[in-house]
Scaffold this motif. Structure first.
Motif, PDB file in Angstrom:
ATOM      1  N   GLN A   1      19.447  -0.912   0.849  1.00 43.11           N
ATOM      2  CA  GLN A   1      18.226  -0.283   1.516  1.00 43.11           C
ATOM      3  C   GLN A   1      17.728  -0.667   2.702  1.00 43.11           C
ATOM      4  O   GLN A   1      17.234   0.075   3.368  1.00 43.11           O
TER       5      GLN A   1
ATOM      6  N   SER B   1      17.510   1.687   5.913  1.00 49.52           N
ATOM      7  CA  SER B   1      16.418   1.987   6.626  1.00 49.52           C
ATOM      8  C   SER B   1      16.557   2.103   7.839  1.00 49.52           C
ATOM      9  O   SER B   1      16.115   2.830   8.645  1.00 49.52           O
TER      10      SER B   1
ATOM     11  N   LYS C   1      10.809   3.675   6.860  1.00 47.43           N
ATOM     12  CA  LYS C   1      10.576   2.334   6.374  1.00 47.43           C
ATOM     13  C   LYS C   1      11.365   2.267   4.847  1.00 47.43           C
ATOM     14  O   LYS C   1      11.790   3.388   4.214  1.00 47.43           O
ATOM     15  N   ARG C   2      11.610   0.997   4.690  1.00 47.08           N
ATOM     16  CA  ARG C   2      12.370   0.629   3.164  1.00 47.08           C
ATOM     17  C   ARG C   2      11.535   1.233   2.187  1.00 47.08           C
ATOM     18  O   ARG C   2      11.974   1.586   1.295  1.00 47.08           O
ATOM     19  N   SER C   3      10.298   1.137   2.359  1.00 49.59           N
ATOM     20  CA  SER C   3       9.206   1.361   1.197  1.00 49.59           C
ATOM     21  C   SER C   3       9.331   2.959   0.997  1.00 49.59           C
ATOM     22  O   SER C   3       9.168   3.381   0.077  1.00 49.59           O
ATOM     23  N   THR C   4       9.559   3.915   2.234  1.00 49.83           N
ATOM     24  CA  THR C   4       9.535   5.145   1.879  1.00 49.83           C
ATOM     25  C   THR C   4      10.978   5.536   1.286  1.00 49.83           C
ATOM     26  O   THR C   4      11.090   6.410   0.314  1.00 49.83           O
TER      27      THR C   4
ATOM     28  N   THR D   1      12.510   3.760  -0.798  1.00 50.15           N
ATOM     29  CA  THR D   1      12.114   3.250  -2.209  1.00 50.15           C
ATOM     30  C   THR D   1      11.600   4.278  -3.003  1.00 50.15           C
ATOM     31  O   THR D   1      11.787   4.776  -4.229  1.00 50.15           O
ATOM     32  N   ASN D   2      10.324   4.945  -2.346  1.00 52.37           N
ATOM     33  CA  ASN D   2       9.605   5.759  -3.202  1.00 52.37           C
ATOM     34  C   ASN D   2      10.383   7.133  -3.463  1.00 52.37           C
ATOM     35  O   ASN D   2      10.149   7.877  -4.660  1.00 52.37           O
TER      36      ASN D   2
ATOM     37  N   LYS E   1       1.061  -3.602  -1.972  1.00 51.38           N
ATOM     38  CA  LYS E   1       2.038  -2.610  -2.788  1.00 51.38           C
ATOM     39  C   LYS E   1       3.041  -1.991  -1.723  1.00 51.38           C
ATOM     40  O   LYS E   1       4.182  -1.736  -2.127  1.00 51.38           O
ATOM     41  N   GLU E   2       2.474  -1.458  -0.736  1.00 52.07           N
ATOM     42  CA  GLU E   2       3.397  -0.652   0.376  1.00 52.07           C
ATOM     43  C   GLU E   2       4.471  -1.568   0.952  1.00 52.07           C
ATOM     44  O   GLU E   2       5.448  -1.203   1.159  1.00 52.07           O
ATOM     45  N   TYR E   3       3.826  -2.660   1.253  1.00 52.37           N
ATOM     46  CA  TYR E   3       4.681  -3.820   1.967  1.00 52.37           C
ATOM     47  C   TYR E   3       5.996  -4.231   1.174  1.00 52.37           C
ATOM     48  O   TYR E   3       7.171  -4.061   1.699  1.00 52.37           O
TER      49      TYR E   3
ATOM     50  N   SER F   1       6.729  -2.706  -1.846  1.00 51.88           N
ATOM     51  CA  SER F   1       7.325  -1.428  -2.449  1.00 51.88           C
ATOM     52  C   SER F   1       7.539  -2.099  -4.086  1.00 51.88           C
ATOM     53  O   SER F   1       8.601  -1.718  -5.051  1.00 51.88           O
TER      54      SER F   1
END
Length: 301
Positions: A156, A160, A166-169, A171-172, A262-264, A266
């Motif tokens: 991931q 990214s 973003k990696r969090s994006t 993941t979502n 949470k955002e940072y 994920s």
């Protein structure tokens, strides 16, 4: 106008070069490869086959007709991209909508960039380029991310960097694939948004997911209303709810901090804190892989 004519003539000249058996270019080191590879060439549409790695599976007929009308009036502004398979035989890498619309119009040739790539490179080029497009639905994007991870063996973090997200994006998007197939279909058909889907993911049981999804669609609930509905289902029922009472006492700095974490990370983050500022942070994980991922983010190792 003269420049456009010259460019078109050049493309046709290169097309003739590709049809010459003595100039069958198979690699970048072959004679005349520099004249063809990376250049725009007019190719016969019948010499191009579809890409089996194409991530897009939904094509809006009305939008395709509009594109065909535009091509009929203005021609193809952006060339498609193909890879060379064999003598005068090519495979589509990107530009399937332009390719389909051109066939609707009845064009015999189409301008194309030519690349030489193996199957893995072709898959990666097709997926990455399509992910950048704005008209893919969230599930198509999620499936493209998952295919890159599975078939290109990419993490991931590297994905990214590759797609500029973003990696969090990422993941979502990937979490959407945990939804019931009926809900995924509803998202693809536009009945609910990605925001609705992200809320529904928090319901563990698939039957409950479907029940809430049906209520969201029938009542036209907004994303915020859906989030509140899901939260109410997950909270303990009854007059006495200690967890809820404690949540109200959490200072605002901790609440805001939890959202940032949470955002940072994920990941789910639970924070409890007293009015004096003392408290604790709990980060649950569901596998060794997830633990190692969180650890790497926190420690940098």
């Amino acid at each position: 106008m003269a420049k456009a004519t010259k460019k078109q003539a050049l493309g046709r000249g290169l097309s003739a070069l590709l049809k010459d058996p003595e100039n069958d270019i198979q690699s970048v080191s072959d004679k005349n490869a520099d004249k063809v590879i990376g250049n725009v060439v007019e190719l016969e549409i019948d010499s191009i086959e579809m890409n089996p790695f194409q991530p897009r599976s939904n094509f809006n007929d009305e939008a395709l007709e509009e594109l065909a009308s535009s091509i009929r009036e203005l021609g193809i502004i952006q060339p498609i991209t193909v890879r060379k398979l064999d003598f005068n035989k090519f495979q589509l890498v990107s530009g399937e909508r332009r390719y389909r619309a051109s066939k609707l119009v009845g064009l015999e040739t189409i301008p194309a960039y030519i690349r030489i790539a193996n199957d893995q490179e072709s898959l990666e080029m097709a997926l990455v380029e399509n992910i950048q497009r704005q008209d893919l639905d969230p599930i198509e994007i999620a499936l493209s991310y998952q295919r890159l991870i599975d078939e290109i063996q990419i993490t991931q973090e590297k994905l990214s960097d590759r797609v500029g997200k973003k990696r969090s994006t990422i993941t979502n998007y990937l979490r959407l694939l945990k939804l019931h197939p009926i809900i995924q279909t509803g998202m693809r058909d536009g009945f609910i948004s990605m925001g609705h889907g992200r809320a529904l993911i928090n319901i563990d049981k698939k039957k409950e997911q479907i029940a809430v999804y049906e209520k969201v669609v029938s009542d036209g609930l907004s994303v915020r209303e859906t989030e509140r509905l899901v939260k109410s289902l997950k909270e303990p029922q009854g007059e006495s709810n200690p967890t809820k009472k404690e949540a109200k006492k959490v200072p605002s700095f901790a609440t805001k901090g939890a959202d940032a974490l949470k955002e940072y990370l994920s990941a789910k983050v639970d924070i409890t804190a007293s009015a004096s500022g003392k408290g604790k942070i709990v980060i649950p994980f569901h596998s060794e892989e997830e633990f190692q991922r969180i650890k790497k983010i926190v420690t940098g190792e």
